[in-house]
Design a protein around this motif. Structure first.
Motif, short mmCIF file in Angstrom:
data_model
loop_
_atom_site.label_atom_id
_atom_site.label_comp_id
_atom_site.label_asym_id
_atom_site.label_seq_id
_atom_site.Cartn_x
_atom_site.Cartn_y
_atom_site.Cartn_z
N GLY A 67 1.17 -0.96 0.00
CA GLY A 67 0.27 0.20 -0.20
C GLY A 67 1.12 1.23 0.47
O GLY A 67 0.49 2.01 -1.02
N THR A 68 1.40 1.35 0.61
CA THR A 68 2.76 2.69 0.65
C THR A 68 2.92 2.25 0.13
O THR A 68 3.40 3.83 -0.83
CB THR A 68 3.44 2.60 1.92
OG1 THR A 68 4.48 1.12 1.86
CG2 THR A 68 2.97 2.49 3.57
N VAL A 71 1.17 4.27 -3.23
CA VAL A 71 0.73 5.45 -2.67
C VAL A 71 2.14 6.75 -4.00
O VAL A 71 1.23 7.28 -4.13
CB VAL A 71 0.45 5.77 -1.09
CG1 VAL A 71 0.87 7.75 -1.39
CG2 VAL A 71 -1.53 4.99 -0.48
N THR A 130 -4.00 3.52 -7.10
CA THR A 130 -4.84 4.13 -6.38
C THR A 130 -6.08 3.04 -6.53
O THR A 130 -6.21 2.98 -5.73
CB THR A 130 -5.81 5.01 -7.32
OG1 THR A 130 -4.76 6.23 -8.21
CG2 THR A 130 -7.03 5.16 -6.75
N ASP A 133 -4.15 0.72 -4.13
CA ASP A 133 -4.35 1.27 -2.63
C ASP A 133 -5.50 1.50 -2.27
O ASP A 133 -5.39 0.73 -0.69
CB ASP A 133 -4.29 3.18 -3.20
CG ASP A 133 -2.93 3.87 -2.81
OD1 ASP A 133 -2.12 2.92 -2.44
OD2 ASP A 133 -2.97 4.60 -3.26
N ASP A 136 -5.98 -2.01 -0.93
CA ASP A 136 -4.76 -2.98 0.34
C ASP A 136 -5.19 -2.48 1.05
O ASP A 136 -5.55 -3.13 2.25
CB ASP A 136 -3.47 -2.44 -0.04
CG ASP A 136 -2.79 -3.06 0.82
OD1 ASP A 136 -2.11 -3.92 0.93
OD2 ASP A 136 -2.44 -2.25 1.71
N VAL B 82 -7.64 5.94 1.38
CA VAL B 82 -6.93 5.57 1.93
C VAL B 82 -6.15 6.23 3.93
O VAL B 82 -6.34 5.46 4.63
CB VAL B 82 -5.36 5.62 1.49
CG1 VAL B 82 -4.57 4.92 2.69
CG2 VAL B 82 -5.11 4.73 -0.08
#
Lengths: 146, 125
Positions: A67-68, A71, A130, A133, A136, B82
């Motif tokens: 995920g990180t 981004v 995206t 993201d 996740d 997020v």
């Protein structure tokens, strides 16, 4: 979703489907100028490959983007687009005026095509990352709720 | 507050319905876009942009700025999703933390956004 969904059927289907999806995504991206397609569709197709890997093989899938990282890469895609826009400004053109890009190609149209390809790659990165993201963060949320 | 926003939305819906009725019909030959800009794209897009696909030429070249905004909006929407979802999750974890092992908690405090930390501190005071 720490435990993967995988079984014999899903694993073998995954091995067949995902390479085709990704090759098709790259095809849609690079042929966006000539045929229907482009960055948005290619990004969705490429994201499907990663999402499927994550669903079938779980968190330890080899073909996975965290995920990180996603981004950061999404930001990088948006940056690539804006950078392609700003670059001609240093060489005497306007914002997003592709004919002033510092590329050594003979015809103006070819430089335009190169600029279009650059921004399509940026769009693809943003859309793909995206989607990954959101997937996740939803998966993580599901894990913490269990 | 809620009533005001409802009224505003109702007014906006009314204006929308009214303006839709005055739009030109789809495929109307004599409408403004079909007499000015569309023939120009059809005639000149291949020469101008080097792309035989008119849709891509309009999307990425003539209307490049619009697509830039679209991409930025998509990125920001994803980022917001997020942030919202993970903030909710972290709050949940901190409540749970006293019973569970501390390993996950350490991770969450590390990645917790600055704003959330400040808020927490303010609550303590």
């Amino acid at each position: 979703m720490r435990k993967p969904f995988g079984g014999v059927v899903l694993d073998s289907a995954f091995r067949v489907i995902v390479p085709f999806t990704i090759i098709y995504g790259i095809y849609v991206l690079t042929h966006g100028e000539f045929s229907p397609g482009g960055g948005f569709q290619a990004g969705a197709l490429l994201a499907v490959g990663v999402v499927l890997a994550r669903l079938v093989q779980g968190e330890n899938a080899k073909f996975n983007i965290k995920g990180t990282h996603a981004v950061m890469l999404a930001g990088l895609g948006a940056f690539l687009y804006a950078f392609t826009g700003i670059l001609p400004m240093f060489f005497g053109g306007n914002f997003l005026e592709y004919s002033y890009l510092p590329v050594h190609l003979h015809e103006t149209a070819e430089i335009h095509a190169f600029g279009i390809l650059m921004i399509e790659i940026g769009v693809t990165l943003t859309v793909m990352m995206t989607i990954i993201d959101i997937m996740d963060v939803l998966v993580k949320k599901g894990d913490s709720d269990e | 507050m809620r009533r005001i926003s409802t009224i505003i939305m109702a007014i906006a819906l009314g204006i929308f319905c009214f303006s839709v009725s005055s739009l030109p019909a789809i495929g109307d030959k004599n409408s403004a876009p079909n007499t000015h800009i569309t023939p120009y794209y059809i005639e000149n897009s291949a020469k101008d942009t080097g792309s035989p696909n008119i849709v891509t030429a309009v999307l990425a070249d003539y209307r490049g700025f619009d697509t830039l905004e679209e991409t930025t909006v998509m990125f920001l929407a994803g980022l917001t999703t997020v942030l919202v979802l993970s903030a909710e999750k972290k709050e949940h974890n901190t409540k749970k933390h006293h019973k569970n092992s501390g390993q996950e908690m350490e991770k969450t405090t590390e990645t917790m956004p600055e704003a959330a930390k400040v808020e927490k501190e303010a609550e303590k005071r």
